[in-house]
Design an enzyme around this catalytic site. Structure first.
Site, short mmCIF file in Angstrom:
data_model
loop_
_atom_site.label_atom_id
_atom_site.label_comp_id
_atom_site.label_asym_id
_atom_site.label_seq_id
_atom_site.Cartn_x
_atom_site.Cartn_y
_atom_site.Cartn_z
CG HIS A 60 -0.46 0.11 2.62
ND1 HIS A 60 -0.19 1.37 3.19
CD2 HIS A 60 0.00 -0.59 3.63
CE1 HIS A 60 0.32 1.30 4.21
NE2 HIS A 60 0.43 -0.02 4.63
CG ASP A 162 2.34 1.22 7.77
OD1 ASP A 162 2.01 0.73 6.82
OD2 ASP A 162 1.54 1.30 8.96
CD GLU A 192 -3.01 -1.52 5.22
OE1 GLU A 192 -2.89 -2.36 6.05
OE2 GLU A 192 -2.61 -0.13 5.73
CD GLU A 193 -1.82 2.51 7.58
OE1 GLU A 193 -2.64 2.11 8.29
OE2 GLU A 193 -0.71 2.42 7.18
CG ASP A 215 1.82 -3.03 5.63
OD1 ASP A 215 2.60 -2.14 5.96
OD2 ASP A 215 0.73 -2.92 5.74
CG HIS A 301 0.09 3.63 12.37
ND1 HIS A 301 -1.41 3.09 12.29
CD2 HIS A 301 0.66 3.08 11.25
CE1 HIS A 301 -1.33 2.52 11.37
NE2 HIS A 301 -0.39 2.50 10.64
CO CO Z 1 -0.34 1.09 8.73
ZN ZN Z 2 0.93 -0.81 6.53
#
Ligand code: CO
Ligand code: ZN
Length: 325
Positions: A60, A162, A192-193, A215, A301
């Site tokens: 992603h 990420d 994706e998130e 990922d 994150h």
């Molecule tokens: Co993420």
């Molecule tokens: Zn991710």
């Protein structure tokens, strides 16, 4: 590789607003793909034609961020999160809007810091009125962390590793791939998130025979970390299970065998929270045997995620082994 990761991680591209990062990746891979296009959702799909089954490799390209919900009389922005963000990771951080506007997070007076929530916070873009603010941003504008990528050692620290690190790995694999035994689709997915949305439609459109997503995954190697058998720099983690998928034994074994044959150190991933694109892909149509390669990553994150260059290079080697051996 380091330069590629720096360029990708520093680029703007929160979920739902991926055109900028999509175009950057498009330009990098265009010379190496037989076919390349964006689908209707905004997923970037590059195909390298091969003789046998269709394989879908996905990473992603969106990142977590924030979105403006209202603007007050003094020009302060209220916001909501895009993807899994904690308010505690935002204090003192800066965000970047697509048009280059920079903002800093602030918070209201709180008697107990535990009461910190998004609705007690605001973004200050350095203006003194609503009118002035509206010249720079509007309701519904998205922003992502504003941070440079630190490349001073093999431990890479950046926002959006990420999953720009996954994107960098797919780009590198496509560049190095001379021929492939699969009809290979490299898919850079959107959204994706916020719920694996781009991967879902891309998989339906491509209808692959098998799929592998790349990922990041949290590690268990920091002080008092939750117990988890994944360390930074010990090799790519072959996904067994997360909250979105139990990987197909055939794909899992194929990855493990490929790693063993090429002497690539690897780890096994059992993750109790979170999921990734293959969670949506494997339940597409009549079902698609799927697996994952996860890059060990600390501080996921936040604006300062951390990965190790060795894990990245070995992930490229592992995917090349799957496609060629
Ligand atoms: Co993420
Ligand atoms: Zn991710």
């Amino acid at each position: 590789m380091k330069e590629l990761i720096k360029e990708l991680t520093e680029a703007y591209g929160p979920s739902g607003d991926e055109a900028n990062i999509g175009n950057i990746i498009f330009e990098k891979i265009k010379p190496f793909a037989d076919y390349i296009s964006f689908d209707k959702m905004g997923n970037l799909i590059a195909r390298k034609v091969g003789p046998n089954d269709k394989i879908m490799l996905s990473a992603h390209m969106d990142e977590i961020g924030v979105i403006v919900t209202s603007i007050d009389e003094n020009g302060f922005l209220r916001f909501s999160n895009i993807g899994g963000l904690s308010p505690f990771t935002l204090i003192g951080e800066r965000v970047l809007f697509k048009n280059g506007t920079i903002g800093v997070f602030g918070k209201e007076k709180l008697d107990n810091i535990k009461d910190l929530k998004f609705n007690k916070m605001y973004i200050d873009i350095g203006v003194s009125s609503k009118e002035e603010a509206l010249e720079k941003v509007n309701i519904g504008d998205a922003a992502s962390f504003y941070r440079i990528c630190d490349m001073s050692s093999n431990y890479i620290i950046s926002k959006s590793l990420d999953n720009r690190v996954g994107c960098a790995i797919l780009i590198q694999v496509l560049k190095q791939l001379k021929q492939t035994k699969y009809d290979t689709y490299f898919v850079f997915t959107v959204q994706e998130e916020v719920g694996l949305r781009g991967a879902k439609t891309a998989a339906f459109g491509i209808n692959p025979d098998l799929a592998i997503s790349v990922d990041v995954t949290p590690t268990g190697d920091t002080p008092e970390a939750p117990k988890k058998a994944i360390d930074l720099s010990k090799g790519p983690a072959i996904k067994i299970i997360d909250r979105s998928i139990i990987c197909h034994p055939k794909v899992r074994e194929q990855l493990i065998t490929a790693a063993k044959q090429r002497n690539i150190p690897y780890q096994l991933e059992v993750t109790e929270t979170g999921g990734t694109d293959v969670g949506a892909i494997h339940v597409t149509r009549a079902g698609i045997p799927s697996g994952g390669i996860s890059i060990p990553c600390r501080y996921i994150h936040t604006s300062s995620e951390m990965v190790h260059l060795k894990d990245i290079k070995r992930s490229v080697d592992l995917l090349l082994a799957v496609l060629q051996d």
